[in-house]
Design a protein around this motif. Sequence first.
Motif, PDB file in Angstrom:
ATOM      1  N   LYS A  57       1.432  83.732  31.814  1.00 54.67           N
ATOM      2  CA  LYS A  57       2.051  84.941  32.371  1.00 54.67           C
ATOM      3  C   LYS A  57       1.059  85.773  33.179  1.00 54.67           C
ATOM      4  O   LYS A  57       1.415  86.811  33.725  1.00 54.67           O
ATOM      5  N   GLY A  58      -0.194  85.323  33.224  1.00 55.22           N
ATOM      6  CA  GLY A  58      -1.190  85.994  34.050  1.00 55.22           C
ATOM      7  C   GLY A  58      -1.979  87.091  33.372  1.00 55.22           C
ATOM      8  O   GLY A  58      -2.703  87.842  34.033  1.00 55.22           O
ATOM      9  N   MET A  59      -1.900  87.195  32.068  1.00 55.97           N
ATOM     10  CA  MET A  59      -2.659  88.219  31.353  1.00 55.97           C
ATOM     11  C   MET A  59      -4.147  87.852  31.379  1.00 55.97           C
ATOM     12  O   MET A  59      -4.501  86.675  31.415  1.00 55.97           O
ATOM     13  N   THR A  60      -5.012  88.843  31.353  1.00 55.38           N
ATOM     14  CA  THR A  60      -6.451  88.569  31.410  1.00 55.38           C
ATOM     15  C   THR A  60      -6.942  87.957  30.101  1.00 55.38           C
ATOM     16  O   THR A  60      -6.381  88.199  29.026  1.00 55.38           O
ATOM     17  N   VAL A  61      -8.014  87.177  30.226  1.00 53.28           N
ATOM     18  CA  VAL A  61      -8.616  86.524  29.062  1.00 53.28           C
ATOM     19  C   VAL A  61      -9.037  87.559  28.027  1.00 53.28           C
ATOM     20  O   VAL A  61      -8.800  87.391  26.827  1.00 53.28           O
ATOM     21  N   GLU A  62      -9.628  88.635  28.486  1.00 54.10           N
ATOM     22  CA  GLU A  62     -10.119  89.668  27.569  1.00 54.10           C
ATOM     23  C   GLU A  62      -8.974  90.338  26.810  1.00 54.10           C
ATOM     24  O   GLU A  62      -9.076  90.577  25.601  1.00 54.10           O
ATOM     25  N   ASP A  63      -7.884  90.640  27.519  1.00 54.15           N
ATOM     26  CA  ASP A  63      -6.725  91.259  26.858  1.00 54.15           C
ATOM     27  C   ASP A  63      -6.085  90.303  25.857  1.00 54.15           C
ATOM     28  O   ASP A  63      -5.648  90.714  24.777  1.00 54.15           O
ATOM     29  N   ILE A  64      -6.028  89.028  26.207  1.00 53.85           N
ATOM     30  CA  ILE A  64      -5.461  88.034  25.294  1.00 53.85           C
ATOM     31  C   ILE A  64      -6.326  87.909  24.046  1.00 53.85           C
ATOM     32  O   ILE A  64      -5.811  87.849  22.922  1.00 53.85           O
ATOM     33  N   ALA A  65      -7.637  87.885  24.235  1.00 52.28           N
ATOM     34  CA  ALA A  65      -8.549  87.805  23.089  1.00 52.28           C
ATOM     35  C   ALA A  65      -8.345  88.996  22.155  1.00 52.28           C
ATOM     36  O   ALA A  65      -8.285  88.840  20.931  1.00 52.28           O
ATOM     37  N   GLU A  66      -8.199  90.162  22.743  1.00 53.20           N
ATOM     38  CA  GLU A  66      -7.981  91.364  21.924  1.00 53.20           C
ATOM     39  C   GLU A  66      -6.640  91.303  21.197  1.00 53.20           C
ATOM     40  O   GLU A  66      -6.551  91.636  20.017  1.00 53.20           O
ATOM     41  N   ALA A  67      -5.602  90.864  21.887  1.00 49.86           N
ATOM     42  CA  ALA A  67      -4.255  90.832  21.297  1.00 49.86           C
ATOM     43  C   ALA A  67      -4.117  89.772  20.213  1.00 49.86           C
ATOM     44  O   ALA A  67      -3.420  89.982  19.221  1.00 49.86           O
ATOM     45  N   THR A  68      -4.787  88.634  20.391  1.00 52.37           N
ATOM     46  CA  THR A  68      -4.619  87.521  19.445  1.00 52.37           C
ATOM     47  C   THR A  68      -5.723  87.438  18.407  1.00 52.37           C
ATOM     48  O   THR A  68      -5.624  86.664  17.467  1.00 52.37           O
ATOM     49  N   GLU A  69      -6.794  88.214  18.605  1.00 46.54           N
ATOM     50  CA  GLU A  69      -7.977  88.183  17.752  1.00 46.54           C
ATOM     51  C   GLU A  69      -8.719  86.854  17.828  1.00 46.54           C
ATOM     52  O   GLU A  69      -9.491  86.513  16.943  1.00 46.54           O
ATOM     53  N   LEU A  70      -8.474  86.091  18.910  1.00 42.90           N
ATOM     54  CA  LEU A  70      -9.286  84.919  19.200  1.00 42.90           C
ATOM     55  C   LEU A  70     -10.517  85.392  19.962  1.00 42.90           C
ATOM     56  O   LEU A  70     -10.513  86.474  20.543  1.00 42.90           O
ATOM     57  N   THR A  71     -11.553  84.577  19.994  1.00 47.94           N
ATOM     58  CA  THR A  71     -12.720  84.948  20.777  1.00 47.94           C
ATOM     59  C   THR A  71     -12.420  84.745  22.260  1.00 47.94           C
ATOM     60  O   THR A  71     -11.552  83.934  22.626  1.00 47.94           O
TER      61      THR A  71
END
Length: 103
Positions: free
Chosen positions: A74-88
């Motif tokens: 969906k085009g979300m940034t890597v950093e935002d995804i990491a924060e939202a999912t708690e993945l590194t």
Amino acid sequence: MRLLLTLQLDPARMQLISGFVDTYLRLNAEEKQVFETTIDRMGLTDDEQEEYMEIVTSWAIEKAEKIAINLLRKGMTVEDIAEATELTVERVRELQTQSQKGN
């Protein structure tokens, strides 16, 4: 769950089963509470409790990774995804690379 704990499956088979559970066993909040209460009442040994935690953790990670892949699409940034999912951030980047190779 007790059956999964006693089978001592290899990681590939456990991943297959966890994928099935994730796809077909959708629990609402009340059902999750019943599940957790049932697990608490099972009287697991320390070894079974540790194995249970490993299974649940692996399911949670797989789910977070699936969510991350969808958000990447969906085009979300890597950093935002990491924060939202708690993945590194590194893991999200790996997923991004894998999903790009898969396209």
